[in-house]
Structures are given as structure tokens and as C-alpha cells.
Motif scaffolding. Structure first.
Motif, PDB file in Angstrom:
ATOM      1  N   ALA A   1      47.582  43.090  39.526  1.00  0.00           N
ATOM      2  CA  ALA A   1      46.832  44.215  40.079  1.00  0.00           C
ATOM      3  C   ALA A   1      45.913  44.781  39.010  1.00  0.00           C
ATOM      4  O   ALA A   1      46.183  44.686  37.815  1.00  0.00           O
ATOM      5  N   LEU A   2      44.830  45.414  39.470  1.00  0.00           N
ATOM      6  CA  LEU A   2      43.922  46.147  38.594  1.00  0.00           C
ATOM      7  C   LEU A   2      44.235  47.624  38.760  1.00  0.00           C
ATOM      8  O   LEU A   2      44.208  48.147  39.878  1.00  0.00           O
ATOM      9  N   LEU A   3      44.566  48.306  37.649  1.00  0.00           N
ATOM     10  CA  LEU A   3      44.883  49.728  37.688  1.00  0.00           C
ATOM     11  C   LEU A   3      43.620  50.550  37.510  1.00  0.00           C
ATOM     12  O   LEU A   3      42.818  50.301  36.608  1.00  0.00           O
ATOM     13  N   GLU A   4      43.474  51.562  38.354  1.00  0.00           N
ATOM     14  CA  GLU A   4      42.296  52.430  38.323  1.00  0.00           C
ATOM     15  C   GLU A   4      42.763  53.878  38.190  1.00  0.00           C
ATOM     16  O   GLU A   4      43.667  54.317  38.888  1.00  0.00           O
ATOM     17  N   GLY A   5      42.121  54.623  37.292  1.00  0.00           N
ATOM     18  CA  GLY A   5      42.482  56.018  37.078  1.00  0.00           C
ATOM     19  C   GLY A   5      43.634  56.146  36.105  1.00  0.00           C
ATOM     20  O   GLY A   5      44.019  55.201  35.435  1.00  0.00           O
ATOM     21  N   GLY A   6      44.180  57.351  36.029  1.00  0.00           N
ATOM     22  CA  GLY A   6      45.283  57.613  35.111  1.00  0.00           C
ATOM     23  C   GLY A   6      44.810  57.792  33.682  1.00  0.00           C
ATOM     24  O   GLY A   6      43.612  57.927  33.412  1.00  0.00           O
ATOM     25  N   PRO A   7      45.742  57.777  32.743  1.00  0.00           N
ATOM     26  CA  PRO A   7      45.409  58.016  31.340  1.00  0.00           C
ATOM     27  C   PRO A   7      44.454  56.964  30.776  1.00  0.00           C
ATOM     28  O   PRO A   7      44.569  55.786  31.113  1.00  0.00           O
ATOM     29  N   GLN A   8      43.575  57.412  29.917  1.00  0.00           N
ATOM     30  CA  GLN A   8      42.618  56.505  29.284  1.00  0.00           C
ATOM     31  C   GLN A   8      43.297  55.525  28.332  1.00  0.00           C
ATOM     32  O   GLN A   8      42.769  54.450  28.069  1.00  0.00           O
ATOM     33  N   ASP A   9      44.488  55.898  27.811  1.00  0.00           N
ATOM     34  CA  ASP A   9      45.133  55.058  26.800  1.00  0.00           C
ATOM     35  C   ASP A   9      46.190  54.103  27.363  1.00  0.00           C
ATOM     36  O   ASP A   9      47.048  53.621  26.625  1.00  0.00           O
ATOM     37  N   LEU A  10      46.107  53.786  28.660  1.00  0.00           N
ATOM     38  CA  LEU A  10      47.002  52.758  29.195  1.00  0.00           C
ATOM     39  C   LEU A  10      46.776  51.473  28.412  1.00  0.00           C
ATOM     40  O   LEU A  10      45.626  51.078  28.196  1.00  0.00           O
ATOM     41  N   PRO A  11      47.854  50.798  27.981  1.00  0.00           N
ATOM     42  CA  PRO A  11      47.654  49.592  27.174  1.00  0.00           C
ATOM     43  C   PRO A  11      47.018  48.435  27.937  1.00  0.00           C
ATOM     44  O   PRO A  11      46.306  47.631  27.353  1.00  0.00           O
ATOM     45  N   GLU A  12      47.249  48.347  29.240  1.00  0.00           N
ATOM     46  CA  GLU A  12      46.691  47.268  30.053  1.00  0.00           C
ATOM     47  C   GLU A  12      46.170  47.827  31.366  1.00  0.00           C
ATOM     48  O   GLU A  12      46.778  48.729  31.943  1.00  0.00           O
TER      49      GLU A  12
ATOM     50  N   GLU B   1      50.079  59.934  40.348  1.00  0.00           N
ATOM     51  CA  GLU B   1      50.880  60.979  39.706  1.00  0.00           C
ATOM     52  C   GLU B   1      51.561  60.476  38.469  1.00  0.00           C
ATOM     53  O   GLU B   1      51.637  59.280  38.220  1.00  0.00           O
ATOM     54  N   ARG B   2      52.068  61.426  37.699  1.00  0.00           N
ATOM     55  CA  ARG B   2      52.868  61.142  36.517  1.00  0.00           C
ATOM     56  C   ARG B   2      54.194  61.859  36.656  1.00  0.00           C
ATOM     57  O   ARG B   2      54.243  62.996  37.124  1.00  0.00           O
ATOM     58  N   THR B   3      55.274  61.194  36.261  1.00  0.00           N
ATOM     59  CA  THR B   3      56.574  61.847  36.198  1.00  0.00           C
ATOM     60  C   THR B   3      57.068  61.753  34.765  1.00  0.00           C
ATOM     61  O   THR B   3      56.811  60.763  34.061  1.00  0.00           O
ATOM     62  N   GLU B   4      57.744  62.798  34.302  1.00  0.00           N
ATOM     63  CA  GLU B   4      58.273  62.860  32.944  1.00  0.00           C
ATOM     64  C   GLU B   4      59.725  62.439  32.931  1.00  0.00           C
ATOM     65  O   GLU B   4      60.477  62.746  33.858  1.00  0.00           O
ATOM     66  N   LEU B   5      60.128  61.753  31.862  1.00  0.00           N
ATOM     67  CA  LEU B   5      61.533  61.426  31.666  1.00  0.00           C
ATOM     68  C   LEU B   5      62.245  62.655  31.097  1.00  0.00           C
ATOM     69  O   LEU B   5      61.648  63.413  30.330  1.00  0.00           O
ATOM     70  N   PRO B   6      63.513  62.869  31.456  1.00  0.00           N
ATOM     71  CA  PRO B   6      64.242  64.022  30.919  1.00  0.00           C
ATOM     72  C   PRO B   6      64.412  63.902  29.408  1.00  0.00           C
ATOM     73  O   PRO B   6      64.559  62.809  28.872  1.00  0.00           O
ATOM     74  N   GLY B   7      64.400  65.046  28.766  1.00  0.00           N
ATOM     75  CA  GLY B   7      64.680  65.064  27.320  1.00  0.00           C
ATOM     76  C   GLY B   7      63.504  65.273  26.541  1.00  0.00           C
ATOM     77  O   GLY B   7      62.906  65.257  25.709  1.00  0.00           O
TER      78      GLY B   7
ATOM     79  N   ILE C   1      54.387  52.519  35.733  1.00  0.00           N
ATOM     80  CA  ILE C   1      54.116  52.046  34.381  1.00  0.00           C
ATOM     81  C   ILE C   1      54.666  53.064  33.390  1.00  0.00           C
ATOM     82  O   ILE C   1      54.270  54.241  33.414  1.00  0.00           O
ATOM     83  N   GLU C   2      55.559  52.643  32.502  1.00  0.00           N
ATOM     84  CA  GLU C   2      56.122  53.550  31.505  1.00  0.00           C
ATOM     85  C   GLU C   2      55.089  53.816  30.413  1.00  0.00           C
ATOM     86  O   GLU C   2      54.458  52.886  29.898  1.00  0.00           O
ATOM     87  N   LEU C   3      54.929  55.098  30.084  1.00  0.00           N
ATOM     88  CA  LEU C   3      53.968  55.493  29.046  1.00  0.00           C
ATOM     89  C   LEU C   3      54.343  56.867  28.515  1.00  0.00           C
ATOM     90  O   LEU C   3      54.539  57.817  29.304  1.00  0.00           O
ATOM     91  N   ARG C   4      54.442  57.003  27.193  1.00  0.00           N
ATOM     92  CA  ARG C   4      54.679  58.293  26.532  1.00  0.00           C
ATOM     93  C   ARG C   4      55.758  59.147  27.198  1.00  0.00           C
ATOM     94  O   ARG C   4      55.496  60.239  27.670  1.00  0.00           O
ATOM     95  N   ASN C   5      56.980  58.694  27.212  1.00  0.00           N
ATOM     96  CA  ASN C   5      58.117  59.447  27.732  1.00  0.00           C
ATOM     97  C   ASN C   5      57.966  59.848  29.201  1.00  0.00           C
ATOM     98  O   ASN C   5      58.365  60.929  29.620  1.00  0.00           O
ATOM     99  N   GLY C   6      57.349  58.972  29.968  1.00  0.00           N
ATOM    100  CA  GLY C   6      57.215  59.225  31.401  1.00  0.00           C
ATOM    101  C   GLY C   6      56.716  57.983  32.105  1.00  0.00           C
ATOM    102  O   GLY C   6      56.675  56.890  31.524  1.00  0.00           O
ATOM    103  N   TYR C   7      56.358  58.155  33.357  1.00  0.00           N
ATOM    104  CA  TYR C   7      55.842  57.050  34.163  1.00  0.00           C
ATOM    105  C   TYR C   7      54.543  57.447  34.829  1.00  0.00           C
ATOM    106  O   TYR C   7      54.413  58.554  35.355  1.00  0.00           O
ATOM    107  N   GLU C   8      53.598  56.517  34.826  1.00  0.00           N
ATOM    108  CA  GLU C   8      52.358  56.667  35.575  1.00  0.00           C
ATOM    109  C   GLU C   8      52.543  55.898  36.870  1.00  0.00           C
ATOM    110  O   GLU C   8      52.967  54.729  36.839  1.00  0.00           O
TER     111      GLU C   8
END
Length: 68
Positions: free
Chosen positions: A7-18, A62-68, A32-39
Motif C-alpha cells: 500500500a501507499l500511505l498518504e498523510g500522517g507524520p512527515q517522518d514516517l520511515p516508509e 488518527e494516531r493512538t498513544e501507547l500507555p506509559g 504503523i508503530e511510530l514514536r510510542n504510538g500507532y499511526e
């Protein structure tokens, strides 16, 4: 898993690795896991031409944060 499905990802954080990622279950939302959360990305009806061929576009929603 279909090793050829991507798939081609569109939008979200600019620093997605792929921006082109494998799909485990075509049609399902992607997480997609990124910086203590999921995109989270949702499938669209659109396709885009990429260096890896024509791929389905998944759009960030959306983004969800991991606890902690």
C-alpha cells in the motif's frame, strides 16, 4: 500474508520511515508503530503509480498513544 500486496500511505507524520508498506490483510486498516504510538491508515478507493507499480492508497486518519 500475501508477500506481493503493498500500500501507499498518504498523510500522517512527515517522518514516517516508509510510505510504501506491505499489507497483511488487503482491505483492512493499517496500523504503523511510530514514536510510542500507532499511526492508523484507512483504505481508499484511489490508486497511485509508484516505483513499485500501481498501489492502493491508504489515508491517515488518527494516531493512538501507547500507555506509559
Amino acid at each position: 500474508m500475501n508477500d506481493k500486496a503493498k500500500a501507499l500511505l498518504e498523510g500522517g507524520p512527515q517522518d514516517l520511515p516508509e510510505r510504501i508498506v506491505p499489507i497483511a490483510t488487503p482491505g483492512a486498516d493499517l496500523k504503523i508503530e511510530l514514536r510510542n504510538g500507532y499511526e492508523h491508515f484507512r483504505r481508499t478507493a484511489r490508486h497511485a503509480d509508484t516505483p513499485e507499480g500501481t498501489l492502493r492508497v491508504y489515508e491517515w486518519w488518527e494516531r493512538t498513544e501507547l500507555p506509559g
